[in-house]
Design a protein around this motif. Structure first.
Motif, short mmCIF file in Angstrom:
data_model
loop_
_atom_site.label_atom_id
_atom_site.label_comp_id
_atom_site.label_asym_id
_atom_site.label_seq_id
_atom_site.Cartn_x
_atom_site.Cartn_y
_atom_site.Cartn_z
N PHE A 235 0.83 -1.21 0.00
CA PHE A 235 0.00 0.00 0.00
C PHE A 235 0.87 1.26 0.00
O PHE A 235 0.59 2.24 -0.70
CB PHE A 235 -0.93 0.03 1.21
N LYS A 236 1.93 1.23 0.79
CA LYS A 236 2.84 2.37 0.85
C LYS A 236 3.56 2.56 -0.48
O LYS A 236 3.67 3.69 -0.99
CB LYS A 236 3.86 2.13 1.97
N GLU A 237 4.02 1.48 -1.08
CA GLU A 237 4.71 1.56 -2.37
C GLU A 237 3.78 2.09 -3.45
O GLU A 237 4.17 2.90 -4.30
CB GLU A 237 5.24 0.18 -2.77
N GLN A 238 2.53 1.63 -3.43
CA GLN A 238 1.55 2.11 -4.41
C GLN A 238 1.37 3.62 -4.29
O GLN A 238 1.36 4.34 -5.29
CB GLN A 238 0.21 1.42 -4.18
N SER A 239 1.22 4.10 -3.08
CA SER A 239 1.01 5.52 -2.85
C SER A 239 2.18 6.35 -3.34
O SER A 239 2.01 7.46 -3.86
CB SER A 239 0.76 5.77 -1.36
N GLU A 240 3.37 5.80 -3.20
CA GLU A 240 4.59 6.53 -3.60
C GLU A 240 4.89 6.39 -5.09
O GLU A 240 5.80 7.05 -5.60
CB GLU A 240 5.77 6.04 -2.77
N ALA A 241 4.11 5.55 -5.80
CA ALA A 241 4.37 5.31 -7.22
C ALA A 241 3.82 6.42 -8.12
O ALA A 241 4.10 6.44 -9.31
CB ALA A 241 3.78 3.97 -7.65
N THR A 242 3.02 7.32 -7.54
CA THR A 242 2.42 8.38 -8.34
C THR A 242 2.36 9.68 -7.54
O THR A 242 2.25 9.65 -6.31
CB THR A 242 1.01 8.00 -8.80
N PHE A 264 -7.06 -0.08 6.54
CA PHE A 264 -5.74 -0.71 6.40
C PHE A 264 -4.83 0.16 5.54
O PHE A 264 -3.65 0.34 5.85
CB PHE A 264 -5.90 -2.10 5.78
N ALA A 265 -5.39 0.72 4.46
CA ALA A 265 -4.61 1.59 3.57
C ALA A 265 -4.08 2.81 4.32
O ALA A 265 -2.90 3.16 4.20
CB ALA A 265 -5.46 2.01 2.38
N LYS A 266 -4.97 3.43 5.09
CA LYS A 266 -4.57 4.61 5.87
C LYS A 266 -3.46 4.25 6.86
O LYS A 266 -2.44 4.97 6.96
CB LYS A 266 -5.78 5.16 6.60
N ASP A 267 -3.65 3.17 7.57
CA ASP A 267 -2.66 2.75 8.57
C ASP A 267 -1.32 2.40 7.93
O ASP A 267 -0.27 2.46 8.58
CB ASP A 267 -3.18 1.54 9.36
N SER A 268 -1.37 2.04 6.65
CA SER A 268 -0.15 1.65 5.92
C SER A 268 0.59 2.86 5.34
O SER A 268 1.67 2.70 4.78
CB SER A 268 -0.51 0.69 4.79
N GLY A 269 -0.01 4.04 5.44
CA GLY A 269 0.64 5.24 4.93
C GLY A 269 0.19 5.66 3.54
O GLY A 269 0.81 6.51 2.91
N SER A 270 -0.91 5.07 3.05
CA SER A 270 -1.42 5.45 1.73
C SER A 270 -2.09 6.82 1.79
O SER A 270 -2.86 7.11 2.70
CB SER A 270 -2.45 4.42 1.23
N THR A 271 -1.79 7.66 0.78
CA THR A 271 -2.41 8.98 0.71
C THR A 271 -3.47 9.00 -0.39
O THR A 271 -3.52 9.93 -1.20
CB THR A 271 -1.36 10.08 0.47
#
Length: 334
Positions: A235-242, A264-271
């Motif tokens: 989830f964190k990697e996805q958020s940082e991919a764009t 879960f996404a929020k807790d994982s650092g997804s924006t």
């Protein structure tokens, strides 16, 4: 960071709440919705049935949504009865794909253009693309060029381009299998990375979550494809991919699982910046509509359907990030 024209910025605001969160309702399904209605009805289901169900969903649920995604084939009557403050996204692609041809190639609705969708009241145009980052290069080059055309057309009409990416594996048709679950993070994240490139002129990505939550440790009683830590890292990697604003699609999972996924996404650092949620909100209303008629369908939407979307809105406020943070100063339209 995304630069928006004044018109695109204003359109995105119409599609969002005051905090820059997109809580959109999706009911642009066509063939699949017709099959769902037909499965529960003893009478033949014509175009009128699918049009009317979309109208009911729009009437009853858009008061709780920031916007609604519809198709121009059956959905424009529903657009006219949506809540006055709900924005409008309109699909531009033909429904489905040719299962007998390689590559799940994209195709436009021949009687529509971005200009015509805009004239029909669209605040933004959505295009669904099936994409396998590892597929034959000639197929993917075709898709790249196609998306460049759609992006350029949206830019020329100065209207936001929402690109919905649905990943798949050309070598494995079973997207519900654990084998696919193991490769899904790579498929989803690399597709996002590709279509974040400036030549596509995408303004908002509508994407899957990077894992199959039904194979995450703690979310299943069966075999797992990822530990919680591995899933969080994806989830964190996805958020940082764009650097683009991106929103999650519900992919037909239950309302409860979708809400847990957002937490879960929020807790994982997804924006992530919101959702375009379809079947998770309204799919259980199809059966009463098909079996017992319009009033039964409306009653379900007023009850469980409204409850689904209100619960989702509570979760969104706790988990989603404003897209304002990903947008820089406005630029003039070309």
């Amino acid at each position: 960071m995304l630069q928006l024209t004044e018109n695109k910025l204003a359109a995105l605001k119409r599609l969002s709440d005051e905090n820059g969160i997109i809580g959109a309702l999706a009911i642009d399904q066509r063939g699949s919705l017709k099959k769902m209605i037909a499965a529960g009805s003893s009478a033949s289901v014509g175009d009128e049935g699918i049009i009317r169900f979309k109208e009911l969903v729009s009437e009853e649920l858009t008061p709780y949504s920031t916007s609604i995604l519809l198709d121009p084939e059956y959905g424009l009557p529903a657009a006219k009865v949506r809540h006055s403050e709900a924005g409008l996204l309109v699909a531009y692609e033909k429904t489905g794909y040719d299962a007998n041809a390689a590559g799940r190639l994209p195709d436009l609705l021949p009687e529509w253009s971005v200009r015509r969708l805009k004239e029909a009241g669209a605040d933004a145009v959505k295009f669904l693309l099936y994409y396998d980052i590892d597929e034959d290069q000639a197929i993917n080059d075709y898709k790249h060029v196609y998306m460049e055309r759609v992006g350029s057309e949206c830019a020329a009409e100065d209207i936001p381009f929402f690109l919905e990416i649905v990943s798949y594996d050309a070598k494995n048709e079973d997207v519900k299998s654990i084998e696919y679950a193991k490769v899904k993070p790579h498929k989803v994240i690399e597709a996002m990375r590709e279509f974040s490139k400036p030549q596509y002129k995408v303004d908002v990505l509508k994407v899957e979550v990077p894992v199959d939550m039904k194979f995450v440790e703690g979310y299943t009683e069966g075999e797992t494809a990822y530990s919680k830590e591995e899933a969080a890292a994806y989830f964190k990697e996805q958020s940082e991919a764009t650097e683009l604003p991106f929103i999650f699609l519900s992919a037909g999972v239950s309302a409860e699982l979708f809400q847990e996924t957002l937490k879960f996404a929020k807790d994982s650092g997804s924006t992530f910046n919101g959702v375009l949620c379809g079947r998770a909100t309204w799919k259980n209303g199809v059966a009463p509509f098909a079996e017992k008629g319009e009033e039964a369908g409306r009653s379900w939407l007023k009850g469980e359907g409204t409850n689904n979307i209100q619960e989702l809105n509570v979760v969104l406020k706790e988990t989603a990030s404003p897209w304002f943070n990903k947008v820089s100063s406005c630029v003039s339209a070309n």
